[in-house]
Motif scaffolding. Structure first.
Motif, PDB file in Angstrom:
ATOM      1  N   LEU A  66       1.008  -0.957   0.246  1.00  0.00           N
ATOM      2  CA  LEU A  66       0.124  -0.020  -0.045  1.00  0.00           C
ATOM      3  C   LEU A  66       0.335   1.195   0.105  1.00  0.00           C
ATOM      4  N   ARG A  70       0.599   4.012  -2.885  1.00  0.00           N
ATOM      5  CA  ARG A  70       0.344   5.322  -3.073  1.00  0.00           C
ATOM      6  C   ARG A  70       1.416   5.819  -2.892  1.00  0.00           C
ATOM      7  N   ASP A  71       3.130   5.667  -3.547  1.00  0.00           N
ATOM      8  CA  ASP A  71       4.189   6.539  -3.813  1.00  0.00           C
ATOM      9  C   ASP A  71       3.999   7.078  -4.989  1.00  0.00           C
ATOM     10  N   ILE A  74       1.151   9.195  -6.589  1.00  0.00           N
ATOM     11  CA  ILE A  74       1.734  10.594  -6.533  1.00  0.00           C
ATOM     12  C   ILE A  74       2.408  11.114  -7.796  1.00  0.00           C
TER      13      ILE A  74
END
Length: 211
Positions: A66, A70-71, A74
């Motif tokens: 997760l 997320r990285d 972004i």
């Protein structure tokens, strides 16, 4: 050796109630709409446990995955790309333009544009599966405020203050059956016309009869 199959339990019905908007869009007609009662989202730990129980990943693997997801999101959104999670959907940016007054469109600069939100569009297969599985059931309770005339509400407040030192927003919600917005509107109205006096901290005021 016996093989056991653990089936997912049937989903709980989503509770709903019907509200209406009077004079919708100035047409003079009443428009009905559905309000559903959604529950609190599952916690990070609950999600990790659920995924661990469903496959070979450990909770640590889930946390790491997760975080990496997320990285990646972004990074892609920062470059203006849509971000796609297979079988789930697409994420993309929505933006606002805050152009100084008097500036022409030809002179729009990058710093006049800002990110407003992240938009999500589900995969058609995901949406269809949710539609097939979801169940709705009319709630036996309501979130609507009880209806009073101004005179009835004022009398109830006076009756309450006859045996209590002060009244608060939460008192109106608990004892009068008002929703938070209606309770705040009521207290503001009676304060502005001079019937109630507001005292205490701004985040937790109390109200007294203005004698």
């Amino acid at each position: 050796m016996h093989t056991y199959y653990f089936l997912n339990p049937p989903p709980m019905s989503i509770k709903y109630e019907i509200h209406s908007i009077k004079n919708s869009k100035g047409t003079g007609k009443e428009q009905e709409f559905v309000r559903i009662f959604d529950h609190s989202p599952q916690t990070d730990r609950q999600l990790e446990s659920h995924i661990q129980d469903s496959c070979s990943l450990t909770k640590g693997d889930v946390r790491a995955t997760l975080a990496a997801l997320r990285d990646c999101m972004i990074n892609e959104l920062t470059f203006g790309n849509r971000f796609h999670i297979p079988e789930i959907g697409y994420f993309s940016l929505t933006v606002d333009l805050d152009m100084p007054e008097g500036k022409s469109i030809e002179n729009v600069r990058g710093d006049y544009i800002s990110v407003r939100n992240i938009k999500f569009r589900p995969e058609a297969s995901l949406l269809e599966e949710v539609k097939k599985k979801v169940r709705f059931e009319r709630a036996k309770f309501t979130s609507k405020s009880r209806q009073y005339t101004e005179e009835e509400l004022l009398q109830k407040i006076k009756n309450y203050l006859a045996t209590n030192n002060c009244i608060t927003r939460s008192d109106l919600e608990l004892y009068f059956g008002l929703r938070q917005t209606a309770a705040l509107k009521c207290l503001k109205h009676f304060t502005e016309i001079g019937i109630l006096k507001k005292e205490g901290a701004s985040n937790s005021p109390v109200y007294f009869l203005n004698k």
